[in-house]
Design a protein around this motif. Structure first.
Motif, PDB file in Angstrom:
ATOM      1  N   TYR A   1       0.946   0.102  -1.151  1.00 57.53           N
ATOM      2  CA  TYR A   1       0.988  -1.348  -1.300  1.00 57.53           C
ATOM      3  C   TYR A   1      -0.432  -1.840  -1.552  1.00 57.53           C
ATOM      4  CZ  TYR A   1       0.363  -0.021   3.559  1.00 57.53           C
ATOM      5  OH  TYR A   1      -0.022   0.628   4.698  1.00 57.53           O
ATOM      6  N   PRO A   2      -0.583  -3.083  -2.024  1.00 56.84           N
ATOM      7  CA  PRO A   2      -1.930  -3.632  -2.221  1.00 56.84           C
ATOM      8  C   PRO A   2      -2.682  -3.742  -0.895  1.00 56.84           C
ATOM      9  CG  PRO A   2      -0.262  -5.027  -3.265  1.00 56.84           C
ATOM     10  CD  PRO A   2       0.468  -4.017  -2.440  1.00 56.84           C
ATOM     11  N   LYS A   3      -4.001  -3.714  -0.948  1.00 52.86           N
ATOM     12  CA  LYS A   3      -4.813  -3.753   0.271  1.00 52.86           C
ATOM     13  C   LYS A   3      -4.647  -5.034   1.074  1.00 52.86           C
ATOM     14  CE  LYS A   3      -8.233  -0.473  -1.271  1.00 52.86           C
ATOM     15  NZ  LYS A   3      -9.613  -0.244  -1.663  1.00 52.86           N
ATOM     16  N   ASP A   4      -4.206  -6.111   0.455  1.00 50.17           N
ATOM     17  CA  ASP A   4      -4.012  -7.363   1.198  1.00 50.17           C
ATOM     18  C   ASP A   4      -2.571  -7.556   1.675  1.00 50.17           C
ATOM     19  OD1 ASP A   4      -2.775  -7.853  -1.232  1.00 50.17           O
ATOM     20  OD2 ASP A   4      -3.880  -9.708  -1.648  1.00 50.17           O
ATOM     21  N   ALA A   5      -1.718  -6.560   1.476  1.00 53.21           N
ATOM     22  CA  ALA A   5      -0.294  -6.692   1.793  1.00 53.21           C
ATOM     23  C   ALA A   5       0.011  -6.796   3.285  1.00 53.21           C
ATOM     24  CB  ALA A   5       0.487  -5.521   1.205  1.00 53.21           C
ATOM     25  N   LEU A   6      -0.914  -6.399   4.135  1.00 52.34           N
ATOM     26  CA  LEU A   6      -0.651  -6.392   5.579  1.00 52.34           C
ATOM     27  C   LEU A   6      -1.263  -7.603   6.288  1.00 52.34           C
ATOM     28  CD1 LEU A   6      -1.376  -2.592   6.154  1.00 52.34           C
ATOM     29  CD2 LEU A   6       0.839  -3.679   5.738  1.00 52.34           C
ATOM     30  N   GLU A   7      -1.837  -8.517   5.542  1.00 52.71           N
ATOM     31  CA  GLU A   7      -2.553  -9.647   6.150  1.00 52.71           C
ATOM     32  C   GLU A   7      -1.662 -10.531   7.015  1.00 52.71           C
ATOM     33  OE1 GLU A   7      -4.814 -11.467   2.966  1.00 52.71           O
ATOM     34  OE2 GLU A   7      -6.514 -10.173   3.453  1.00 52.71           O
ATOM     35  N   GLN A   8      -0.443 -10.786   6.595  1.00 53.48           N
ATOM     36  CA  GLN A   8       0.450 -11.610   7.416  1.00 53.48           C
ATOM     37  C   GLN A   8       0.757 -10.938   8.750  1.00 53.48           C
ATOM     38  OE1 GLN A   8       3.905 -12.650   5.131  1.00 53.48           O
ATOM     39  NE2 GLN A   8       2.888 -14.391   4.166  1.00 53.48           N
ATOM     40  N   GLY A   9       0.680  -9.640   8.785  1.00 49.68           N
ATOM     41  CA  GLY A   9       0.913  -8.893  10.012  1.00 49.68           C
ATOM     42  C   GLY A   9      -0.334  -8.733  10.864  1.00 49.68           C
ATOM     43  N   GLY A  10      -1.459  -9.288  10.394  1.00 48.21           N
ATOM     44  CA  GLY A  10      -2.672  -9.268  11.196  1.00 48.21           C
ATOM     45  C   GLY A  10      -3.694  -8.220  10.818  1.00 48.21           C
ATOM     46  N   ILE A  11      -3.459  -7.475   9.745  1.00 47.64           N
ATOM     47  CA  ILE A  11      -4.424  -6.466   9.319  1.00 47.64           C
ATOM     48  C   ILE A  11      -5.039  -6.955   8.013  1.00 47.64           C
ATOM     49  CG2 ILE A  11      -4.799  -4.055   8.681  1.00 47.64           C
ATOM     50  CD1 ILE A  11      -2.346  -3.357  10.383  1.00 47.64           C
ATOM     51  N   SER A  12      -6.313  -7.300   8.051  1.00 46.94           N
ATOM     52  CA  SER A  12      -6.979  -7.900   6.895  1.00 46.94           C
ATOM     53  C   SER A  12      -7.227  -6.878   5.790  1.00 46.94           C
ATOM     54  CB  SER A  12      -8.311  -8.511   7.314  1.00 46.94           C
ATOM     55  OG  SER A  12      -9.243  -7.489   7.619  1.00 46.94           O
ATOM     56  N   ARG A  13      -7.444  -7.410   4.593  1.00 48.76           N
ATOM     57  CA  ARG A  13      -7.808  -6.588   3.446  1.00 48.76           C
ATOM     58  C   ARG A  13      -9.079  -5.794   3.755  1.00 48.76           C
ATOM     59  NH1 ARG A  13      -7.128  -6.460  -2.085  1.00 48.76           N
ATOM     60  NH2 ARG A  13      -8.945  -5.697  -3.223  1.00 48.76           N
ATOM     61  N   GLU A  14     -10.035  -6.440   4.431  1.00 44.11           N
ATOM     62  CA  GLU A  14     -11.294  -5.775   4.771  1.00 44.11           C
ATOM     63  C   GLU A  14     -11.057  -4.587   5.706  1.00 44.11           C
ATOM     64  OE1 GLU A  14     -11.968  -9.627   3.166  1.00 44.11           O
ATOM     65  OE2 GLU A  14     -10.848  -9.173   4.975  1.00 44.11           O
ATOM     66  N   THR A  15     -10.161  -4.754   6.670  1.00 41.82           N
ATOM     67  CA  THR A  15      -9.850  -3.670   7.602  1.00 41.82           C
ATOM     68  C   THR A  15      -9.185  -2.508   6.869  1.00 41.82           C
ATOM     69  OG1 THR A  15      -9.657  -5.173   9.470  1.00 41.82           O
ATOM     70  CG2 THR A  15      -8.546  -3.048   9.682  1.00 41.82           C
TER      71      THR A  15
END
Length: 108
Positions: free
Chosen positions: A26-40
């Protein structure tokens, strides 16, 4: 299910690389809503995970990895640094594959 290590965008050390970084599912920003940032995600994928792959390939080129051994065989039979690198690659691949894009919910 055993994750497979496949071709990736990580720059190869040489044409001999046996172990490669599996692309994220998945794209690196795909987990942001779940609390895992693109940077992480970028930090863990591009630095940690890719680093383990590069180091295992370096060990392979130095003759420290048994010829024709798969990642899974190294986890079962190797010890020390080779075991650690193989296990870290496997664990990171499993980690990425265990998560889903925020919009898709939990993988089952």
């Amino acid at each position: 299910r055993n994750p497979k290590i496949v071709q990736s965008s990580v720059k190869p050390m040489s044409a001999k690389n046996r172990f490669t970084l599996q692309p994220l599912p998945y794209p690196k920003d795909a987990l942001e809503q779940g609390g895992i940032s693109r940077e992480t995600v970028s930090y863990h994928y591009d630095k940690h995970h890719a680093g383990y792959v590069r180091k295992l390939n370096a060990a392979d080129e130095a003759g420290k990895v048994p010829k024709n051994a798969s990642l899974e065989q190294l986890i079962i039979n190797a010890d020390g640094a080779v075991f650690n690198l193989a296990a870290q690659i496997y664990n990171h691949t499993f980690y990425w594959e265990s998560m889903a894009e925020s919009s898709k919910g939990c993988r089952g």
